[in-house]
Design a protein around this motif. Structure first.
Motif, mmCIF file in Angstrom:
data_model
loop_
_atom_site.group_PDB
_atom_site.id
_atom_site.type_symbol
_atom_site.label_atom_id
_atom_site.label_comp_id
_atom_site.label_asym_id
_atom_site.label_seq_id
_atom_site.Cartn_x
_atom_site.Cartn_y
_atom_site.Cartn_z
ATOM 1 N N SER A 289 14.924 7.381 -7.639
ATOM 2 C CA SER A 289 15.025 7.064 -6.214
ATOM 3 C C SER A 289 13.650 6.891 -5.585
ATOM 4 C CB SER A 289 15.839 8.123 -5.485
ATOM 5 O OG SER A 289 15.250 9.399 -5.622
ATOM 6 N N CYS A 290 12.882 5.994 -6.159
ATOM 7 C CA CYS A 290 11.559 5.693 -5.619
ATOM 8 C C CYS A 290 11.701 4.802 -4.392
ATOM 9 C CB CYS A 290 10.723 4.942 -6.649
ATOM 10 S SG CYS A 290 10.427 5.840 -8.165
ATOM 11 N N ASP A 291 10.672 4.833 -3.577
ATOM 12 C CA ASP A 291 10.612 3.902 -2.454
ATOM 13 C C ASP A 291 10.091 2.575 -3.012
ATOM 14 O OD1 ASP A 291 10.180 2.455 -0.208
ATOM 15 O OD2 ASP A 291 9.133 4.044 0.885
ATOM 16 N N TRP A 292 11.014 1.755 -3.448
ATOM 17 C CA TRP A 292 10.625 0.551 -4.206
ATOM 18 C C TRP A 292 9.844 -0.450 -3.366
ATOM 19 C CZ3 TRP A 292 10.825 1.890 -8.922
ATOM 20 C CH2 TRP A 292 11.862 2.703 -9.402
ATOM 21 N N ARG A 293 9.990 -0.356 -2.047
ATOM 22 C CA ARG A 293 9.211 -1.268 -1.205
ATOM 23 C C ARG A 293 7.729 -1.121 -1.475
ATOM 24 N NH1 ARG A 293 10.170 1.063 4.572
ATOM 25 N NH2 ARG A 293 9.443 2.821 3.347
ATOM 26 N N ARG A 294 7.366 0.096 -1.890
ATOM 27 C CA ARG A 294 5.945 0.402 -2.006
ATOM 28 C C ARG A 294 5.375 0.139 -3.383
ATOM 29 N NH1 ARG A 294 4.229 4.073 2.026
ATOM 30 N NH2 ARG A 294 5.919 4.729 3.381
ATOM 31 N N THR A 295 6.187 -0.330 -4.294
ATOM 32 C CA THR A 295 5.748 -0.489 -5.680
ATOM 33 C C THR A 295 4.331 -1.071 -5.781
ATOM 34 O OG1 THR A 295 8.039 -0.855 -6.285
ATOM 35 C CG2 THR A 295 6.369 -1.434 -7.936
ATOM 36 N N ARG A 296 3.446 -0.277 -6.353
ATOM 37 C CA ARG A 296 2.046 -0.674 -6.459
ATOM 38 C C ARG A 296 1.685 -1.047 -7.885
ATOM 39 N NH1 ARG A 296 2.596 -0.553 -1.690
ATOM 40 N NH2 ARG A 296 1.511 0.748 -0.163
ATOM 41 N N PHE A 297 0.632 -1.805 -7.965
ATOM 42 C CA PHE A 297 0.125 -2.213 -9.267
ATOM 43 C C PHE A 297 -1.378 -1.983 -9.225
ATOM 44 C CE2 PHE A 297 -1.190 -6.054 -11.932
ATOM 45 C CZ PHE A 297 -0.972 -5.399 -13.135
ATOM 46 N N THR A 298 -1.908 -1.484 -10.313
ATOM 47 C CA THR A 298 -3.330 -1.111 -10.284
ATOM 48 C C THR A 298 -4.264 -2.308 -10.131
ATOM 49 O OG1 THR A 298 -3.240 -1.051 -12.691
ATOM 50 C CG2 THR A 298 -3.145 1.060 -11.549
ATOM 51 N N MET A 299 -3.701 -3.522 -10.222
ATOM 52 C CA MET A 299 -4.549 -4.686 -9.994
ATOM 53 C C MET A 299 -4.149 -5.449 -8.730
ATOM 54 S SD MET A 299 -5.543 -5.953 -13.802
ATOM 55 C CE MET A 299 -6.166 -7.552 -13.369
ATOM 56 N N ASP A 300 -3.358 -4.790 -7.879
ATOM 57 C CA ASP A 300 -3.109 -5.372 -6.561
ATOM 58 C C ASP A 300 -4.451 -5.579 -5.863
ATOM 59 O OD1 ASP A 300 -0.394 -5.373 -6.745
ATOM 60 O OD2 ASP A 300 -0.101 -3.452 -5.718
ATOM 61 N N TRP B 40 8.700 9.102 -3.084
ATOM 62 C CA TRP B 40 8.344 8.981 -4.488
ATOM 63 C C TRP B 40 7.720 7.613 -4.649
ATOM 64 C CZ3 TRP B 40 12.183 9.101 -9.249
ATOM 65 C CH2 TRP B 40 11.421 9.192 -10.425
ATOM 66 N N MET B 41 6.422 7.609 -4.856
ATOM 67 C CA MET B 41 5.658 6.366 -4.902
ATOM 68 C C MET B 41 5.702 5.744 -6.304
ATOM 69 S SD MET B 41 3.371 4.337 -3.385
ATOM 70 C CE MET B 41 2.458 5.178 -2.098
ATOM 71 N N PRO B 42 6.274 4.546 -6.408
ATOM 72 C CA PRO B 42 6.361 3.923 -7.722
ATOM 73 C C PRO B 42 5.222 2.931 -7.970
ATOM 74 C CG PRO B 42 7.774 2.772 -6.198
ATOM 75 C CD PRO B 42 6.982 3.774 -5.374
ATOM 76 N N GLY B 43 5.111 2.497 -9.194
ATOM 77 C CA GLY B 43 4.116 1.490 -9.502
ATOM 78 C C GLY B 43 3.874 1.354 -10.989
ATOM 79 N N THR B 44 3.015 0.428 -11.312
ATOM 80 C CA THR B 44 2.709 0.180 -12.721
ATOM 81 C C THR B 44 1.207 0.081 -12.924
ATOM 82 O OG1 THR B 44 3.008 -2.164 -12.283
ATOM 83 C CG2 THR B 44 4.849 -1.022 -13.328
ATOM 84 N N ASP B 45 0.835 0.255 -14.172
ATOM 85 C CA ASP B 45 -0.567 0.254 -14.558
ATOM 86 C C ASP B 45 -0.842 -1.009 -15.371
ATOM 87 O OD1 ASP B 45 -2.779 2.808 -15.194
ATOM 88 O OD2 ASP B 45 -2.982 0.883 -16.216
ATOM 89 N N ASN C 69 13.834 5.057 0.970
ATOM 90 C CA ASN C 69 12.615 4.789 1.709
ATOM 91 C C ASN C 69 12.111 5.997 2.481
ATOM 92 O OD1 ASN C 69 13.010 2.297 0.703
ATOM 93 N ND2 ASN C 69 13.715 1.390 2.628
ATOM 94 N N ALA C 70 10.814 6.092 2.528
ATOM 95 C CA ALA C 70 10.203 7.191 3.264
ATOM 96 C C ALA C 70 9.156 6.624 4.196
ATOM 97 C CB ALA C 70 9.552 8.159 2.285
ATOM 98 N N ASP C 71 9.110 7.181 5.395
ATOM 99 C CA ASP C 71 8.105 6.765 6.362
ATOM 100 C C ASP C 71 7.624 7.986 7.112
ATOM 101 O OD1 ASP C 71 8.140 3.762 6.202
ATOM 102 O OD2 ASP C 71 10.277 4.157 6.502
#
Length: 976
Positions: free
Chosen positions: A136-147, A77-82, A27-29
Motif C-alpha cells: 500500500s505505497c503512495d504510488w503517486r510518489r514513485t521515485r527513481f534514483t535518476m529522476d 510508504w514511499m515507493p521507488g526504484t533504483d 495516499n498520504a499528505d
RNA sequence: GGGCGGAUAGCUCAGCUGGUUAGAGCAUUGCGCUUACAUCGCAAAGGUCGCAGGUUCGACUCCUGCUUCGCCCACCA
C-alpha cells in the motif's frame, strides 16, 4: 448473493486493489491533525523481478504501514526504484550482444537512449508486482534514483562534499572488475575462497653470495645450497603479477636474509633489478619470508610501495589482459592464460621450486562474479572517517535502534574501521560526475592509467583545470578557456541510494531550511518520547504541526526494513548522509530480517534454480496466503527456510476465514435477520467468554505489532480465530442463531478481520465489504481506513455507526479479563473434551449415548442452560442431572459424570487412566521432592513456594480421583 | 585470523527477565461427509530441549569449554 464455499483469491484481489485505488487509500499528505508515520521502501533495482526476498521485505513493511494507518497515523510508504548502474547496464549490454553489438559500437548517447528505453519498458515491472502483493505505497510518489530532481540532489551532494574536502581524486589501488570494466568499492567485492596454488618461484640474485648460516634447520627449509646462494624463493598465488614486480620485501627482524640487499635480486624473464626493502608487514612465518612486491596490483604491496617509494607498473589493460609493459610474448594475453604461459617458461628455466594446493580468498564482482583484479587507477573517493563520526554516535546512543540488537555491534565495528569509498565507475548508466575539465589546464594530468605512475599518491593539490559544479560552466575559471569537457565516469549507484530517505522528498530544493531546523528539533523530541511506547496517533504537541514541506513532516522516517546484506552498502551510508545533509537521523528503527532460503538452507537464487516464485504462489494460493505464511515463518531476524507447501497454511487459513464469514452471512439471510446495529444485549456466558478472549487477543496482537514481532502477532490471531472463534464459539452458537448472537458474531468477526488486515489485506477487505452488503450496518468505507480494534467495550470501538455507540447494556467490567466470570465455561469446554476422550477409549466415539452428571451450584445452572449444544458437541443423546451416579467415569473438583453404555470395553479406558496416573505421579514426585527440600523452602521466593504448594494440592487431588476411578473399575473387572 | 547466529517432537519453528505437567503447524495414526469449511472436524502418538562441566534450593532458559551447521568481516603474499 451466492458465496462460494471456497475462497477464490484470483477473483477478489484485482477487484479489491482497484477499489483501494479508487478510494485513494494509499495516499498520504501533510495532515496537521495527525502524527506522521513513514517508511521509505528499499528501492528495488529496475532490473529486478519480484523474488521471495522482496516479498518478505515488503510484506513486513506493508504490515507495519497498514497497522499504523489503522491506528490513525498519517502514513506514508514511499515507493521507488533504483537505477542499479552496473546491473542495468549489463542487462542492456547483453541485449545488444544478441545483435552482435557492443556499447562502443553505438556510442554513449545512443546507448543511454537504449537504457532509458529499457527502463521505460521494464523498469516498473517490479512496481506492478509489488501491487499484486498488496503493497500500500503512495504510488503517486514513485521515485527513481535518476529522476531529474533526484539527480540534481546527487550532484549537489557531490559538489558539497568536494567543497568540504571530503571528495577527492587520486591514484589508488582499487577493485577492478575486468568484465564490467569498472572500479568497484570494497563492499562490491565479495571475498570468496577458491582453490588455487601457492607457487614458490626462484628469483636469481644479482651476485651469488655465501652467507653464514644462522640456523641449519631454517636453511634447509628454504632449500638452498649450503655454501653459495644464487637465488631466493618467493611464494605467490598470482604468478602473473610478477611481471609488475618492482621489489622484494623481507622483515627487518629476519636474520636469514640480512645479506639480500647486498646480493641484489633480478626479476626473472623481465630481467629487471628489484629493490630490496624491509618492512614489518612481512610475515616471517609465511612462505619463505621473502615477498614479491607488485605495487600496482596488490593492496598491501601498494601501501608498501608508497611507504618505500617504489615504482608502480600497471601491467594490465581494463579487461585484465596484459599490456605493453610486459615482455612482448605476454602482451595481450588474458591474466590466467598469461599465468599458465609464464609458469611454463619458469618451469623450463627451472625457476619453480614447488607448488602447493592453496585456498585463495579472492574478491569477486558482486554483479557478475568475475574475479576482481586489484589495480591502481585514477578514481574519485569519499573520505569516510569524518562522515562516520556522527553516524557512530547516534547508534551508540541508541537514537537509532537496530532490531535484532546484535546488528548494532556489526554496524559499529564496520563504522569504526571504515575505509574511503571509491565512488567513480567506468560505466555509462548512472549519474555522470559533475566534474568538468579544462583541456588547456589539464593537458598531461589526464594520463590514462595504462602509463607508469610514478607515485600512487600524486594528489592534485591545486586541482587546476578541475571544475566541480552542479551544472556545466561556460568557461574555465582559471584560464577562461571554453574548451571544457565532463568527466566520463558515473557515480556508484549507492552514492545516490544513500540519499533516499530525503532526496525522495525533493531535497534540497523543496526544503524550507529555517523551518526545517526548528521542526526537526521538535520532531526529534517527539519521536524520543513517542518511540518506545508508540500508541495512539495524536496530533503533535500543541495540536498543530507547522510543516511547510513534506520533508519536514515525514522526515525522519520511522523505521527502515531491510535484509542484513545491505547493511553496509546502504543502511550505514544513509545514516551518514542523513547526519551530514539533514543534520538528523534518517530513521529511528532499523528492522533487519533474515534471508530467504530453500529447504536445504541455501540462499535462493535464479542461477541455482532453487527459487520459489512469489508470483506463482500468489497465482496458486493468493497474495494473502503468501503474506500470511511468510509472516508466520519470519521470526526475529532468523533466516526463513521455504518450501512450497508452507504456503498451504496461509491458503487454508484464508479459506477458514472465508467460510466463517460465509456461514455467518448465510445464517443471517436464512433467518431473515435484519442487522442494523451492533447493540447487543443479554450477553450469556459463552458470549462473555469469546469477548474476553477477543479482548485479550487484541491486547496481545497490538503489543506484538507495536514491537514489530509480527510472527507472534500472526500466531496469536490465528489461534484465536481458528481455535477459539471457529472451533468453539461458532460451533456452539449454531443452535441458537438469533439476531443478538449474530451481532456478537459480527462484532468478533469484524474485529478479527481488522487485526488480520495488515497481514491479509485482500480477503479481509472482501469479507468486510460482504458484511456491509449483507447487513444494514453503516460502517467505514473500507477496512483499510477503519480504526484498529481497541481492547475495550464494544460501544467504545470507533468505526461503527452511531447506533453501535448507544444503549449497550453491558457493563464494561464484564468484558474485562476476569477469570471468575468465564471459569465455568472454560471448565465446561474442557469437560466436553474429556467426554470425547472417554468415548474414544470406550470405543463409542460416534455413538450417541446418555450422560449422567452430578453438579452443583452455578455449574449445574450453566449445564442446564447450555444443554443443547453440550449434547451436540459431545455427541450425547440426553443429559440427566442427578444427585448420585451409579458409576463414575470422570471426576473433577466440580463434579462427576457417567455415560450410560452397556458392555463397555473397559481395557482402553483403564490403560488410559493408568497412563494419566503415571504421568501425574512423576510430576507429583518432583513437586514433593521440592517441598521437602529445606533449601528450596528457605531460599526460593515465598510466592513460588506458595504456588508449589497449591500445585501439590491439585495434583494430589487429581491423582486421588483418578486412582479411585481406576480401582473401582479394576475391582469390577476383576470380579468378572 | 576475528566476530555473529542456530542446534528443542520425523520436518519447520515458538518458549520474555531461571520455578511450565516444554507448545504450535506440517507429516504420521485412529475415528468422522455432525446445520460454514475435507483447503474440514474430533482425538492419539511423538521430546533425557547438541555434548560435557559449572553457578543455583532449582537450568531448555545464566556461565565456560567442546561438537556441528551457517553467516559476516579481515591487506596470510
Amino acid at each position: 448473493m451466492d458465496i462460494p464455499s471456497q475462497y477464490n483469491p484470483k477473483e477478489v484481489e484485482e477487484k479489491i486493489h482497484q477499489l483501494w485505488l479508487k478510494w485513494d487509500c494509499f495516499n498520504a499528505d501533510i495532515n496537521p491533525q495527525k502524527k506522521p508515520f513513514s517508511i521509505v521502501i528499499p528501492p528495488p533495482n529496475i532490473t529486478g523481478i519480484l523474488h521471495m526476498g522482496h516479498a518478505l521485505n515488503n510484506t513486513i513493511q506493508d504490515v507495519l504501514i497498514r497497522f499504523k494507518r489503522m491506528q490513525g497515523f498519517e502514513v506514508l510508504w514511499m515507493p521507488g526504484t533504483d537505477h542499479a548502474g552496473i546491473a542495468t547496464q549489463n542487462v542492456v549490454e547483453k541485449d545488444l550482444a544478441k545483435h552482435g553489438l557492443k556499447k562502443e559500437d553505438i556510442g554513449r548517447d545512443d546507448f543511454l537512449k537504449k537504457l532509458w528505453a529499457w527502463r521505460d519498458e521494464y523498469g516498473l515491472t517490479i512496481i506492478e508486482q509489488l501491487k499484486k502483493l498488496g503493497a500500500s505505497c503512495d504510488w503517486r510518489r514513485t521515485r527513481f534514483t535518476m529522476d531529474e530532481d533526484y539527480s540534481r540532489a546527487v550532484k549537489e551532494v557531490f559538489v558539497n562534499l568536494y567543497e568540504k574536502g571530503l571528495v577527492y581524486r587520486g591514484n589508488y589501488i582499487i577493485n577492478w572488475c575486468p568484465r564490467c570494466k569498472t572500479a568497484l568499492s570494497d563492499e562490491e567485492s565479495a571475498h570468496k575462497e577458491i582453490d588455487g596454488f601457492l607457487y614458490y618461484i626462484k628469483y636469481p640474485l644479482k651476485k651469488s653470495i655465501a652467507p653464514i648460516p644462522q640456523s641449519s634447520e631454517k636453511l634447509n627449509s628454504i632449500n638452498y645450497q649450503p655454501s653459495t646462494i644464487n637465488y631466493i624463493v618467493v611464494a605467490t598465488t598470482r604468478p602473473e603479477t610478477m611481471l609488475g614486480d618492482t621489489a622484494v620485501a623481507i622483515n627487518p627482524k629476519d636474520s636469514r636474509y640480512k645479506w639480500l640487499k647486498e646480493a641484489g635480486v633480478i626479476l626473472p624473464i623481465v630481467e629487471r633489478e628489484l629493490k630490496v626493502i624491509e618492512d614489518e608487514a612481512v610475515d616471517l612465518e609465511f612462505g619463505t619470508g621473502v615477498v614479491k612486491v607488485t605495487p600496482a596490483h596488490d593492496p598491501i604491496d601498494f601501501s608498501l610501495a608508497k611507504k618505500h617509494n617504489l615504482e608502480f607498473i600497471n601491467i594490465m589493460n581494463d579487461d585484465a589482459t596484459l599490456n605493453e609493459f610486459v615482455p612482448p610474448d605476454f602482451v595481450g594475453l588474458d591474466r590466467f592464460k598469461a599465468r599458465d604461459a609464464l609458469l611454463e617458461i619458469l618451469e623450463e628455466k627451472g625457476l619453480i621450486e614447488k607448488k602447493e594446493p592453496y585456498k585463495i580468498s579472492a574478491g569477486h564482482c558482486y554483479r557478475c562474479h568475475t574475479i576482481i583484479e586489484p589495480r591502481v587507477s585514477l578514481q574519485w573517493f569519499v573520505k569516510m572517517k569524518p562522515l562516520a563520526k556522527r553516524a557512530i554516535k547516534v547508534v551508540e546512543e541508541d537514537e537509532i535502534k537496530f532490531s535484532p540488537v546484535r546488528w548494532k555491534k556489526v554496524y559499529l565495528n564496520w563504522m569504526h574501521d571504515i575505509h574511503d569509498w571509491c565512488i567513480s565507475r567506468q560505466i555509462w548508466w548512472g549519474h555522470q560526475l559533475p566534474v568538468y575539465y579544462c583541456r588547456k589546464c589539464q593537458e598531461a594530468e589526464m594520463q590514462n592509467a595504462k602509463c607508469k605512475i610514478q607515485n600512487g599518491e600524486e594528489k592534485q593539490k591545486k586541482n587546476k583545470g578541475i571544475i566541480v559544479v552542479p551544472e556545466k560552466p561556460d568557461k574555465c575559471p582559471d584560464c577562461g578557456s571554453t574548451d571544457l569537457y565532463q568527466d566520463e565516469d558515473v557515480l556508484d549507484t549507492w552514492f545516490s541510494s544513500w540519499l533516499w530517505p530525503f532526496a525522495t522528498f525533493g531535497w534540497p530544493f523543496k526544503q524550507h531550511s529555517a523551518v526545517s531546523i526548528q521542526l526537526s528539533a521538535d520532531r526529534k523530541e517527539e519521536l524520543k518520547a513517542d518511540s518506545r511506547a508508540r500508541s495512539e496517533a495524536k496530533p503533535p504537541r500543541g495540536g498543530k504541526l507547522k510543516a511547510e514541506s513534506e520533508l519536514n513532516y515525514f522526515y525522519p522516517t520511522n523505521v527502515l526494513v531491510t535484509a542484513s546484506e545491505i547493511l553496509f552498502f546502504w543502511v550505514a551510508r544513509m545514516i551518514m548522509a542523513g547526519m551530514e545533509f539533514m543534520g538528523e537521523i534518517p530513521f529511528r528503527d532499523v528492522l533487519i530480517h533474515g534471508t530467504v532460503r530453500d529447504s536445504k538452507g541455501i540462499k535462493m537464487s535464479k542461477s541455482l534454480g532453487n527459487i520459489i516464485d512469489p508470483l506463482e504462489i500468489i497465482d496458486k494460493f493468493g497474495a494473502d496466503a503468501l503474506r500470511f505464511s511468510l509472516m508466520q515463518l519470519v521470526s526475529s531476524g532468523a533466516d526463513a527456510y521455504l518450501t512450497e507447501e508452507k504456503f498451504l497454511v496461509g491458503r487454508n487459513f484464508s479459506n477458514k476465514i472465508w467460510n466463517a464469514a460465509r456461514f455467518l452471512l448465510l445464517k443471517i439471510k436464512e433467518n431473515n435477520l435484519k442487522i442494523d446495529n451492533l447493540d447487543f444485549k443479554e450477553l450469556d456466558e459463552i458470549d462473555k467468554w469469546i469477548l474476553k478472549e477477543l479482548n485479550q487477543t487484541i491486547e496481545e496482537v497490538t503489543l506484538s505489532l507495536e514491537n514489530c514481532h509480527i510472527n507472534s502477532a500472526t500466531k496469536k490471531i490465528y489461534d484465536f480465530f481458528w481455535h477459539k472463534f471457529c472451533d468453539w464459539y461458532i460451533e456452539i452458537v449454531k443452535d441458537k442463531f438469533t439476531a443478538n448472537k449474530s451481532k456478537v458474531l459480527i462484532y468478533v468477526l469484524t474485529n478479527s478481520l481488522k487485526m488480520l488486515h495488515p497481514l491479509m489485506p485482500f480477503i479481509t477487505e472482501e469479507v468486510f465489504q460482504l458484511i456491509k452488503n449483507h447487513t444494514s450496518l453503516s460502517q467505514d468505507e473500507t477496512i483499510m481506513k477503519s480504526s484498529w480494534p481497541a481492547k475495550t467495550h464494544p460501544s467504545k470501538v470507533s468505526g461503527w455507526s452511531t447506533c453501535a455507540r448507544k444503549g449497550i447494556q453491558v457493563d464494561r467490567c464484564e468484558l474485562e479479563i476476569n477469570k471468575e466470570k468465564t471459569e465455568g465455561i472454560e471448565t465446561l469446554l474442557d469437560t466436553i473434551g474429556q467426554i470425547r476422550n472417554i468415548k474414544i477409549d470406550l470405543g463409542i466415539a460416534t455413538k450417541k449415548v446418555k450422560l449422567e452428571v452430578k453438579l452443583k451450584g452455578p455449574d449445574l445452572d450453566l449445564w442446564k442452560v447450555n444443554q443443547p449444544w453440550i449434547k451436540r458437541l459431545a455427541r450425547l443423546e440426553t443429559i440427566e442431572f442427578r444427585e448420585d451416579l451409579e458409576r463414575v467415569l470422570y471426576k473433577s473438583e466440580r463434579g462427576e459424570l457417567n455415560l450410560i453404555v452397556e458392555d463397555i470395553e473397559i481395557k482402553n479406558f483403564l490403560s488410559s487412566l493408568e497412563k494419566k496416573i503415571k504421568k501425574l505421579t512423576v510430576v507429583f514426585e518432583k513437586i514433593s521432592q521440592r517441598l521437602k527440600n529445606k533449601d528450596f523452602l528457605g531460599k526460593a521466593r515465598p510466592d513460588t513456594v506458595e504456588e508449589e504448594k497449591i500445585k501439590f494440592e491439585q495434583i494430589s487431588n487429581q491423582i486421588r480421583r483418578l486412582t479411585e476411578l481406576r480401582n473401582a473399575f479394576k475391582d469390577a473387572d476383576d470380579r468378572k
